[in-house]
Design a protein around this motif. Structure first.
Motif, PDB file in Angstrom:
ATOM      1  N   THR A 165       0.824  -1.214   0.000  1.00  0.00           N
ATOM      2  CA  THR A 165       0.000   0.000   0.000  1.00  0.00           C
ATOM      3  C   THR A 165       0.858   1.265   0.000  1.00  0.00           C
ATOM      4  O   THR A 165       0.409   2.329   0.388  1.00  0.00           O
TER       5      THR A 165
ATOM      6  N   THR B  81      -6.426   6.743   2.273  1.00  0.00           N
ATOM      7  CA  THR B  81      -6.498   5.847   1.121  1.00  0.00           C
ATOM      8  C   THR B  81      -6.488   6.639  -0.185  1.00  0.00           C
ATOM      9  O   THR B  81      -6.144   6.090  -1.236  1.00  0.00           O
TER      10      THR B  81
ATOM     11  N   GLU C 192      -3.391   6.328  -2.343  1.00  0.00           N
ATOM     12  CA  GLU C 192      -3.274   5.175  -3.236  1.00  0.00           C
ATOM     13  C   GLU C 192      -4.242   5.259  -4.417  1.00  0.00           C
ATOM     14  O   GLU C 192      -4.151   4.473  -5.349  1.00  0.00           O
TER      15      GLU C 192
END
Length: 285
Positions: free
Chosen positions: A177, A218, A221
């Motif tokens: 990640t 997030t 990403e």
């Protein structure tokens, strides 16, 4: 975390405890000086704020453990003096419910509400041991194969400005990640990490309120950059965590209209799901 750090601080005697401590001025009214140590850019981290209000409610209600807590972030909080006002909504044998708001003063002297919370509290130690679940801990490499902020190449952060909170956290990110840090985001909207406090303090129900909102967004990403402010955050605390580092997994399935959701799971060293959360956040497109 190193063995030295693991014995440095304990629950009740740590930087987190001191920086979330509230002083009761009168019943239902608490004073606090929000620490600059928990900021990202210029704003105070939402998980830290939730822990502050969570501590005030633990004092105001007859039960001490947050079971479910929902916060709406109205305006960005800044380091400095703040007032928390609580209200007991209902008390029962196993659950009590309360609400709380945090206020600060603007430059012109106007009192501004920063965050409003509604929560139900109980006793985690009184819950039955029965568990029936299809949930599984996230598959992650061992800590020594994961990476922290100290391992990042200079200038790779997608956020410009102060990240003082990172000095108070121990985070080791799953390499799967970390594409955003290398200029190659995966597009999957996933973030996973080993998590703890930098001074070695073990997790408790209040620090879980921080853990669900402490990883990089997030959105990184997904190929986005910049601050991702929380609009609403709901946390469910499922049990008291065992000592040791936590595993935190956060996912986003849908970004639309400039908003995204983040679903978080927190697992302890005993392999138990100790907390879950969902938040709605703004994304810079």
């Amino acid at each position: 975390m190193s063995e030295a750090a693991a014995v440095q601080a304990t629950i009740g005697d740590s930087e987190f405890d001191r920086d979330t401590a509230v002083t009761r001025r009168e019943p239902g009214v608490y004073d606090i000086d929000l620490s600059a140590g928990w900021t990202i850019i210029k704003a105070v981290n939402g998980g830290y704020l939730l822990a502050v209000l969570g501590r005030a409610l633990a004092d105001a209600l007859p039960h001490g453990d947050p079971f479910t807590i929902t916060a709406h972030y109205l305006t960005a909080s800044r380091p400095g003096p703040a007032v928390v006002r609580t209200d007991v909504v209902r008390t029962g044998r196993t659950l009590s419910t309360g609400q709380a708001s945090l206020f600060q003063y603007d430059e012109d002297g106007t009192e501004v509400e920063r965050i409003r919370v509604l929560a139900s509290y109980g006793d985690l130690d009184a819950l039955p041991d029965d568990v029936r679940t299809s949930a599984e801990p996230p598959a992650m490499p061992p800590v020594e194969q994961c990476f922290g902020a100290e391992d990042a190449p200079p200038g790779t952060s997608p956020v410009t400005g102060s990240s003082a909170i990172m000095d108070r956290l121990w985070i080791k990110l799953d390499p799967a990640t970390l594409g955003w840090a290398l200029g190659a985001p995966s597009g999957k909207g996933e973030m996973r990490a080993w998590f703890g406090l930098a001074d070695g303090r073990d997790a408790d129900p209040l620090s879980l309120l921080l853990a669900v909102d402490a990883l990089p967004p997030t959105a990184f990403e997904l190929g986005l950059s910049g601050w991702v402010p929380t609009v609403e955050l709901t946390v469910h605390v499922r049990c008291r965590p065992a000592p040791g580092p936590l595993r935190v997994a956060v996912t986003t399935r849908n970004l639309a209209g400039g908003f995204l959701e983040e679903d978080a799971e927190v697992w302890d060293t005993a392999g138990r799901l100790v907390a879950q959360s969902r938040q709605l956040a703004r994304a810079k497109l």
